[in-house]
Design an enzyme around this catalytic site. Structure first.
Site, mmCIF file in Angstrom:
data_model
loop_
_atom_site.group_PDB
_atom_site.id
_atom_site.type_symbol
_atom_site.label_atom_id
_atom_site.label_comp_id
_atom_site.label_asym_id
_atom_site.label_seq_id
_atom_site.Cartn_x
_atom_site.Cartn_y
_atom_site.Cartn_z
ATOM 1 N N TRP A 1 0.855 -1.198 0.000
ATOM 2 C CA TRP A 1 0.000 0.000 0.000
ATOM 3 C C TRP A 1 0.888 1.243 0.000
ATOM 4 C CZ3 TRP A 1 -2.083 2.649 4.885
ATOM 5 C CH2 TRP A 1 -3.055 3.594 4.559
ATOM 6 N N LYS B 1 -13.774 -0.407 5.213
ATOM 7 C CA LYS B 1 -14.375 -1.111 4.072
ATOM 8 C C LYS B 1 -15.464 -2.083 4.545
ATOM 9 C CE LYS B 1 -10.270 0.287 2.762
ATOM 10 N NZ LYS B 1 -9.748 1.260 1.893
ATOM 11 N N ASP C 1 -1.529 -6.116 8.840
ATOM 12 C CA ASP C 1 -2.429 -5.043 8.416
ATOM 13 C C ASP C 1 -3.689 -5.710 7.876
ATOM 14 O OD1 ASP C 1 -3.755 -2.906 7.421
ATOM 15 O OD2 ASP C 1 -2.104 -2.095 6.237
HETATM 16 C C1 LMR Z 1 -6.672 2.475 -0.665
HETATM 17 O O1 LMR Z 1 -5.655 1.776 -0.686
HETATM 18 O O2 LMR Z 1 -7.142 3.016 -1.674
HETATM 19 C C2 LMR Z 1 -7.402 2.656 0.627
HETATM 20 O O3 LMR Z 1 -6.745 1.983 1.641
HETATM 21 C C3 LMR Z 1 -7.659 4.066 0.975
HETATM 22 C C4 LMR Z 1 -6.443 4.834 1.347
HETATM 23 O O4 LMR Z 1 -6.470 5.486 2.401
HETATM 24 O O5 LMR Z 1 -5.452 4.838 0.617
#
Ligand code: LMR
Length: 396
Positions: free
Chosen positions: A130, A246, A211
């Site tokens: 992420w 989510k 996570d």
């Molecule tokens: C995403 O990866 O799009 C979500 O987890 C929202 C975010 O805060 O980035």
């Protein structure tokens, strides 16, 4: 002081929604941020959430502060959701939970705790991961290292490289694992691979940090905790960062949790006492409303069943759109085999589109996806899927 300040780069995910909102193209499509949309392109408030919200409004008596780590009832509900109420970790009392503002808040508190109490510990993240993980841990002052995760040639887990790299992690480092629905790839370890990951990390003396932002979006609320459960060996130590954005659709209520699993209840309490110090000098104590809604749902059998049904509906719609996406790509004549998208889990399709193709989608078609090629399948609808697939055919 401010005259010479230049603009910071936009956020790689939320910055795209800012750009999308400014885009005047009437045909624009936002498939960037991980937000669920229904078949009509709306992000609904779940019915179970509406009912719980009403109960909260009818019964709450004060807006006074919550404890630094939130309501004990919320923490207990979170642990039951993670482990199951009868799990040894729950009954022994060797886990404790802080209510944090979203999963991001949980990750930041975990980062602050690690940096202040274990200053020599680095954190290992999957490559890719992420986009915000590095920001959060860098801001906390941690050293970030990467372990291989994804093999672009086969669109699958780079398993041999991953397990070899985890086998070299020094004792005392933290290793971030995605509980399920890996963001951005949608590729998760198989059950047997989780077992090997658990063994290697235990042998190395590394601290797993899970996570868990998409619990319920792969196979089900309980089913998706299987990987986490594999890490739960006798006496194990773990950190778990939950997000309820989510699976409860509570994005803007900022509901998350940081759960510490320690060898003993005393150790868990000691760790939490330091986490409370981290929280106190950051946001002081958490916002109440979203956590009250979550607690109400998790503690009421009927509401919980209704909520699980709604999570299933979201999961089923995403999986149906995956299949439609793969079919329409083929129907529009996009070259290549995209069937791997049907095997990915969770909200995202890691499409394999490169940076130039992503940019062309935005410049020529006002279609916004994340620079890594990650497309939010949960934002696809019958109304936008043809335009999306035609645009992809045009840029590939
Ligand atoms: C995403 O990866 O799009 C979500 O987890 C929202 C975010 O805060 O980035």
């Amino acid at each position: 002081m401010f005259e010479t300040i230049e603009m910071a780069p936009p956020d790689p995910i939320l910055g795209l929604t800012e750009a999308f909102n400014k885009d005047t193209n009437g045909a624009k499509i936002n498939l960037s941020v991980g937000v669920y949309k229904d078949a009509n392109g709306q992000t609904p408030i779940l019915e179970s959430v509406k009912q719980a919200r009403q109960r909260v409004l009818d019964t709450e008596k004060t807006k006074s502060y919550k404890p630094i780590n939130g309501d004990p009832a919320y923490g207990a509900a979170v642990r039951a959701m993670l482990f199951g109420a009868g799990h040894e970790i729950v009954t022994s009392g060797r886990a404790t939970t802080a209510h944090t503002p979203g999963g991001t808040g949980a990750l930041r508190v975990a980062g602050d705790y690690l940096h202040s109490l274990h200053p020599k510990s680095a954190i290992w993240v999957s490559d890719p991961t992420w986009a915000n993980h590095a920001n959060i841990f860098e801001a906390a002052g941690l050293t970030i290292k990467k372990y291989p995760y994804f093999d672009a040639a086969t669109n699958s887990l780079a398993w041999e490289k991953m397990i070899a790299a985890l086998g070299q992690v020094p004792a005392g480092d933290a290793v971030l694992l995605h509980g399920c629905c890996h963001n951005p790839t949608g590729v998760d370890p198989l059950p047997a691979q989780w077992g090997q990951i658990a063994d290697v990390l235990a042998k190395r003396g590394a601290l797993p940090l899970v996570d868990f932002a998409y619990q319920g979006f792969a196979d089900g609320i309980d089913e998706d905790a299987a990987g986490l459960h594999t890490l739960c060996k006798p006496g194990c130590e773990l950190l778990i960062c939950s997000s309820f954005s989510k699976n409860f659709g509570l994005y803007n209520e900022r509901v998350g949790a940081l759960t510490v699993v320690a060898g003993t209840p005393q150790a868990a309490e000691a760790v939490m006492s330091h986490m409370k110090r981290c929280i106190r000098c950051n946001y002081s104590n958490p916002p109440a409303h979203g956590a009250a809604v979550v607690t109400t749902i998790l503690n009421d059998a009927a509401l919980k069943a209704q909520w699980q049904g709604e999570v299933k509906q979201m999961r089923d719609r995403i999986n149906a759109m995956r299949r439609v996406f793969v079919e329409r790509l083929a129907a529009k004549g996009v070259k290549g085999d995209y069937s791997f998208i049907n095997r990915q889990r969770g909200m995202f399709s890691f499409s394999g589109l490169n940076k130039d193709q992503v940019q062309a989608l935005r410049d020529k078609h006002a279609i916004y996806i994340v620079g890594s090629g990650r497309i939010n399948v949960a934002g696809m609808t019958e109304a936008n899927i043809d335009a999306l697939c035609e645009a992809i055919a045009g840029v590939v």
